[in-house]
Enzyme design. Structure first.
Site, short mmCIF file in Angstrom:
data_model
loop_
_atom_site.label_atom_id
_atom_site.label_comp_id
_atom_site.label_asym_id
_atom_site.label_seq_id
_atom_site.Cartn_x
_atom_site.Cartn_y
_atom_site.Cartn_z
N ASN A 146 37.25 84.52 33.84
CA ASN A 146 38.66 84.84 33.57
C ASN A 146 39.57 84.35 34.69
OD1 ASN A 146 38.09 86.59 35.62
ND2 ASN A 146 38.54 88.47 34.49
N HIS A 170 39.10 84.92 37.98
CA HIS A 170 39.20 85.75 39.18
C HIS A 170 38.54 85.07 40.38
CE1 HIS A 170 35.27 88.16 38.17
NE2 HIS A 170 34.99 87.19 38.99
N ASP A 185 33.40 90.73 48.84
CA ASP A 185 33.52 91.96 48.06
C ASP A 185 32.22 92.75 48.02
OD1 ASP A 185 32.29 89.99 46.51
OD2 ASP A 185 33.92 89.85 45.09
N GLU A 216 41.26 90.36 39.81
CA GLU A 216 41.30 90.10 38.37
C GLU A 216 42.70 89.64 37.96
OE1 GLU A 216 38.57 90.12 36.87
OE2 GLU A 216 37.34 91.87 37.28
#
Ligand code: F6R
Length: 245
Positions: free
Chosen positions: A136, A138, A67, A143
């Site tokens: 979280n 991801h 990313d 996400e």
């Protein structure tokens, strides 16, 4: 899923680097999928040490990073392109022409996603994809969502991810709000997936993703379906699942 238990961060890093080193030794022209963030820094340090000791040759290795922030040029000190140069590429004999990362400055979202997917598909997926895990759940910047994203896409970062990344910027307002990320489908194309995780802050995500149901609200949970998924986790990261091991 193969779980490799580690004592602490250093141990996670050493164990992960050994697996990556074996990959490079067995297939010197391999394609490595790489990650940024704090989790893989120790792994990269170990790989650099192996290179310096004369045990690793990166000259034929190709890479695809997961990313990149939208809006940060390659030379910005918080861009992932800069991170990869300073944490790995500048310290080993890799040909940086063989290192791929989404172009965060490309305003043509569709064009950039298609360009990056074509690179991944041209390789037939990475031989080994290294991942970290967000608090979280991801992976990449995929996400928690209602569905798993297939290919490279532009995502809006969640508030919790912006909070988690604010430590790297002068202020929270400076953290980019969007990123280009490989999709879950692109990550799953890798022949082997290696996820490194440490610390109590990730314990809930480890439990949700690898010891619970497979669902897009816990994006990393899809890895339970990967035929060659290796989880290297330290005891703190496993603190909520000890009775399940
Ligand atoms: C990084 C990436 C992210 C991180 C994750 C964990 O390229 O794609 O998914 O792996 O946010 O970040 P750290 O390691 O900083 O806790």
């Amino acid at each position: 899923m193969r779980l490799i238990r580690a004592e602490n961060y250093q141990d996670v890093s050493r164990k992960a680097a050994n697996i990556i080193a074996a990959q490079i030794q067995l297939k010197p022209y391999c394609v490595l999928g790489l990650a940024t963030g704090s989790s893989p820094v120790g792994t990269y340090r170990e790989l650099i040490a192996k290179f310096e000791a004369g045990d690793l040759d990166f000259s034929q290795v190709k890479t695809v990073n997961l990313d990149e922030y939208v809006g940060l040029p390659k030379d910005h000190d918080q861009s992932y392109a800069y991170f990869m140069r300073t944490n790995l590429f500048d310290h080993v004999n890799i040909d940086q022409a063989n290192c791929n990362i989404p172009d965060g400055m490309n305003p043509d979202t569709e064009g950039e996603c298609a360009r990056y997917d074509a690179i991944i598909d041209g390789f037939g997926g990475a031989d080994l994809q290294l991942l970290g895990l967000g608090p979280n759940g991801h992976i990449g910047f995929n996400e928690p969502a209602e569905a798993f994203a297939k290919g490279t896409n532009k995502v809006a970062l969640t508030d919790s991810t912006i909070d988690a990344n604010a430590r790297f910027f002068a202020s929270r307002d400076d953290v980019p709000t969007h990123a280009y990320t490989m999709g879950i489908g692109s990550i799953m194309k890798a022949k082997r997936v290696l996820l490194v995780v440490n610390g109590v802050k990730k314990a809930q995500a480890v439990k949700d993703c690898f010891f619970g149901p497979i669902r897009p609200q816990a994006p990393g949970s899809i890895l339970q379906l990967h035929p060659d998924f290796i989880l290297v986790a330290d005891e703190d990261a496993l603190s909520l699942v000890r009775d399940l091991l």
